[in-house]
Design an enzyme around this catalytic site. Structure first.
Site, short mmCIF file in Angstrom:
data_model
loop_
_atom_site.label_atom_id
_atom_site.label_comp_id
_atom_site.label_asym_id
_atom_site.label_seq_id
_atom_site.Cartn_x
_atom_site.Cartn_y
_atom_site.Cartn_z
N ARG A 228 2.73 9.07 2.92
CA ARG A 228 2.64 10.34 1.23
C ARG A 228 3.63 10.71 1.93
NH1 ARG A 228 -0.77 7.33 0.13
NH2 ARG A 228 -3.14 8.34 -0.86
N GLU A 257 6.72 11.02 -7.20
CA GLU A 257 6.42 9.85 -7.89
C GLU A 257 6.38 9.48 -9.21
OE1 GLU A 257 4.01 7.47 -5.30
OE2 GLU A 257 5.72 8.29 -2.97
N HIS A 276 6.43 2.97 -3.46
CA HIS A 276 4.96 2.53 -2.92
C HIS A 276 4.29 1.52 -3.00
CE1 HIS A 276 2.46 6.63 -2.75
NE2 HIS A 276 1.70 5.44 -1.24
#
Length: 315
Positions: A228, A257, A276
């Site tokens: 994370r 994000e 991601h």
């Protein structure tokens, strides 16, 4: 029994359900296609807007068990969720293979100087003598030795790497040469060539890769984050990369994000940013489905569920 399924997983899961199960589908915006007042089971989707988790939760007054397909559940453990008595299970293990392979990709990208080689190809330039390194005999520190950390370790060992790890309760695991407690990983930073963050985001891990930690790392070290974004102090990382405290970083996750176009992270030559995506795989839906169906059978039989989250610990 009534259960809630994400629209993108429903075609995989519904054919495997018992005939007495009623299904309500939820879309990517948290919209439900039927009444959910009596739904007691919910497998959530991967929502880009974290507010959607609470939006759906508010429409499920009878919810008893929620399955998250992701391993990290910090986005699920909101105050609204924690005030309810809901069992939470996560997707620990189902992402281990693709993420571990992605970590090796980051390491090889750095070791084999692929950025520079790609530039030479784009320029139609044949250059010999480019500086290349080996992973063999390099030292890898994995912060977090759960399913993903162990999958990374097994693949790193196949490359001949020395593998260290840190975990809350240290114990020797296969493919690790050394494992220390969660408060001892900083002591290993000066000797690590690669540092991989594979730990959950909790109040204890938030911002733990700070300026002090980055200063302890070798100037030749490479940092990789597949966990994370908030585990890393991004301001400190920008300084470390700009001033050469470390050689570079591979980031599959950042604090905000999508990463804003104006972020200075995009422009640093010694950083590799990916959106991601390290968990993506053609096998992902199959693994999510297998885990959920197995847990649903256990739930109906009153048996212990797999991957129950300690809501206080955060994982």
């Amino acid at each position: 029994m009534k259960i809630i399924l994400p629209v993108n997983l429903a075609p995989n899961i519904e054919p495997l359900l018992p005939s007495d199960i009623q299904v309500v589908q939820v879309d990517s915006e948290g919209n439900l296609n039927s009444d959910t007042s009596d739904a007691e089971v919910y497998i959530n989707g991967f929502y880009s807007n974290f507010d959607i988790y609470d939006k759906v939760l508010a429409m499920l007054p009878a919810l008893r068990w929620q399955q998250s397909p992701s391993a990290g559940v910090n986005h699920v453990l909101t105050p609204a969720f924690l005030e309810r008595d809901i069992i939470l299970t996560n997707g620990a293990g189902i992402h281990a293979i693709p993420i571990a392979e992605f970590v090796l990709t980051f390491m090889l990208y750095h070791a084999k100087n692929l950025r520079k080689l790609q530039i030479f190809q784009d320029q139609h330039t044949w250059v010999r003598g480019v500086f290349l390194q080996e992973l063999a005999n390099a030292t890898l520190l994995i912060i977090g030795t759960g399913n993903i950390g162990m999958a990374i370790a097994s693949r790193a060992k196949a490359f001949g790497m020395r593998v260290w790890g840190s975990r809350r309760h240290p114990e020797l695991l296969a493919n690790f040469d050394k494992i220390v407690g969660a408060d001892e990983w900083r002591s290993l930073l000066p000797a690590a060539d690669y540092v991989v963050i594979a730990t959950p985001l909790t109040p204890e891990t938030q911002g733990m890769i700070d300026a002090t930690a980055l200063r302890l790392m070798r100037r030749s070290a490479y940092l990789i984050n597949i966990a994370r974004g908030a585990i890393v102090d991004e301001a400190a990382l920008l300084t470390a990369l700009s001033e050469g405290w470390i050689a570079g970083a591979g980031l599959d996750t950042v604090i905000t994000e999508p990463l804003p176009p104006e972020s200075p992270l995009w422009s640093l030559p010694n950083i590799f940013i990916t959106p991601h995506c390290s968990a993506l795989s053609p096998s992902l839906k199959e693994r999510i489905t297998e885990l959920f169906i197995d847990n649903l059978r256990r739930y109906q039989a009153g048996q212990p569920l797999r991957n129950i989250v300690d809501k206080q610990a955060g994982y």
